[in-house]
Design a protein around this motif. Structure first.
Motif, PDB file in Angstrom:
ATOM      1  N   THR A   1     -56.765 -20.450  -5.667  1.00  0.00           N
ATOM      2  CA  THR A   1     -57.851 -21.394  -5.938  1.00  0.00           C
ATOM      3  C   THR A   1     -58.273 -21.218  -7.391  1.00  0.00           C
ATOM      4  O   THR A   1     -58.577 -20.106  -7.814  1.00  0.00           O
ATOM      5  CB  THR A   1     -59.049 -21.146  -5.003  1.00  0.00           C
TER       6      THR A   1
ATOM      7  N   ILE B   1     -55.085 -24.666  -4.786  1.00  0.00           N
ATOM      8  CA  ILE B   1     -56.244 -25.398  -4.290  1.00  0.00           C
ATOM      9  C   ILE B   1     -57.171 -25.569  -5.486  1.00  0.00           C
ATOM     10  O   ILE B   1     -57.642 -24.587  -6.062  1.00  0.00           O
ATOM     11  CB  ILE B   1     -56.939 -24.638  -3.148  1.00  0.00           C
TER      12      ILE B   1
ATOM     13  N   ALA C   1     -63.265 -23.759  -0.275  1.00  0.00           N
ATOM     14  CA  ALA C   1     -62.215 -23.788  -1.295  1.00  0.00           C
ATOM     15  C   ALA C   1     -61.412 -22.499  -1.359  1.00  0.00           C
ATOM     16  O   ALA C   1     -60.277 -22.500  -1.836  1.00  0.00           O
ATOM     17  CB  ALA C   1     -62.827 -24.083  -2.665  1.00  0.00           C
TER      18      ALA C   1
ATOM     19  N   SER D   1     -57.028 -18.784   0.472  1.00  0.00           N
ATOM     20  CA  SER D   1     -56.365 -18.277  -0.729  1.00  0.00           C
ATOM     21  C   SER D   1     -56.321 -16.757  -0.731  1.00  0.00           C
ATOM     22  O   SER D   1     -57.203 -16.090  -0.193  1.00  0.00           O
ATOM     23  CB  SER D   1     -57.105 -18.766  -1.986  1.00  0.00           C
TER      24      SER D   1
END
Length: 411
Positions: free
Chosen positions: A62, A86, A124, A128
């Motif tokens: 991310t 992302i 978000a 990750s």
């Protein structure tokens, strides 16, 4: 006869294959059977491909601040080696959508977020294993102060990453960050550098294993360093004001692609966790020599164009122009001219001994002499004259400083 035998053989082959095809269909899994359990959830064990943008290297990253100057280079470097990205963005999607081509189909995913909305940050980062924080501001606005972005925002991202089990956190800070910076044109010094210092402390508190990178002035395509000095609004007609004529300030600018490569190397190397790296270029220069060289490259030197460098301390009209620019254009100052930027350009780059640099990350540093002429090409006077005709002299490079010369000049 041969053609007849070929037809019979092909018919026999089809008749032979048909039952095998039915057998394969009957043994295959359907969506109603549910997903097959993975043998492992370790992303590095699910690597696919031979490398490159169409592969998956086991990293899901991310990138906060992906639409910024450094972010675009970082996304390109990550996508080039098969990283799934992302990319959180805010406001209009136009700045983010062009990053779609940095990776293959399905490798670049976008997510709307707000730095003050913790739930959007959590969404978000939850998938990750690497998070990169490049969020920053060069000047304050009515919605976001330095404290909001560099301290509170960085702390929230780092804390949420720790809560969500993110393995690696990489934070972009700033060289010369300190709690009490010396003032030059601003009485209390640079609020940008002060907030970056406390931002590092906040990140360390929330995510002790974070990797921190401290860059000096960063140059490259669409930067805010070379284009700041090349902009017409930074000059006073054809004269150029600098604090003490730029002869008491030493700069060590770094190329943006080198920063991006360093961040990629940190993401791939677990041994960089918890360390601090100074991101500076290979050479040190007096700011006066750099600015003179920029104008020689732009064919705007004192001999041909009338360029003149002088001490800004004796020109109050320039400071008035910077303050007026802040007042009229608070959200986007013309030519990036504002008091905070002028204050930071007066600060000498202080490279601490014993703290690793980009070379310790295996980065081959790019000399300014190799890149700056290309970056400043659109700003040249007599732009449409052919350089091959030899009508203009090749600009001499700036003089570099070594430790002995710097000690002699500044003690």
């Amino acid at each position: 006869m041969a053609s007849l035998m070929l037809v019979k053989n092909s018919i026999a082959a089809k008749n032979h294959i048909r039952p095998l095809g039915v057998l394969v269909l009957r043994s295959s899994s359907y969506s109603t059977d549910g997903p097959r359990p993975l043998k492992t959830t370790n992303l590095s064990s699910i690597k696919r491909g031979t490398g490159g943008r169409s592969s998956f290297n086991g990293i899901v990253a991310t990138v906060f601040g992906c639409t910024g100057f450094v972010g675009r280079y970082v996304c390109n470097k990550l996508g080039k080696v098969g990283t799934q990205m992302i990319l959180p963005y805010r406001a209009d999607h136009g700045e983010a959508i062009r990053l779609k081509v940095s990776g293959d189909l399905g490798q670049v995913l976008f997510h709307f977020y707000n730095l003050k909305d913790e739930n959007s940050i959590r969404e978000a980062v939850k998938y990750s294993n690497v998070v990169i924080n490049l969020v920053g501001r060069d000047f304050e606005t009515k919605n976001y102060k330095f404290e909001d972005v560099h301290v509170t925002g960085a702390r929230n991202i780092a804390r949420i990453c720790k809560e969500m089990g993110v393995e690696r956190f990489i934070h972009l800070s700033a060289l010369n960050a300190e709690p009490d910076p010396k003032g030059h044109v601003l009485k209390n010094g640079s609020n940008f550098l002060r907030s970056k210092y406390y931002g590092e402390l906040a990140v360390r508190e929330a995510f002790p294993e974070a990797t921190i990178i401290r860059p000096s002035d960063i140059y490259g395509s669409e930067d805010r360093f070379l284009r700041y000095y090349a902009h017409i609004w930074r000059r006073q007609f054809r004269a150029f004001p600098l604090w003490h004529k730029g002869e008491r300030t030493v700069k060590q600018p770094v190329y943006v692609s080198d920063i991006a490569q360093a961040i990629l190397n940190c993401a791939r190397d677990p041994d960089t966790a918890g360390k601090v790296y100074q991101a500076v270029g290979p050479k040190r220069y007096l700011l006066s020599d750099l600015v003179d060289w920029f104008h020689r490259v732009m064919r705007k030197d004192e001999k041909w164009w009338g360029y003149l460098r002088y001490d800004m301390r004796f020109d109050p009209t320039f400071i008035m122009k910077a303050k007026l620019t802040e007042l009229i254009c608070p959200g986007n100052p013309i030519g990036e001219l504002h008091m905070e930027r002028i204050e930071r350009e007066c600060v000498t780059d202080n490279v601490l001994s014993g703290v690793p640099t980009l070379e310790d990350l295996g980065v081959n540093l790019t000399p300014m002499e190799n890149q700056v002429p290309w970056e400043l090409r659109p700003y040249r006077a007599a732009l449409y004259y052919d350089a091959e005709l030899g009508e203009f002299e090749t600009p001499s490079p700036p003089k570099t400083l070594n430790a002995r010369e710097e000690m002699r000049l500044f003690g």
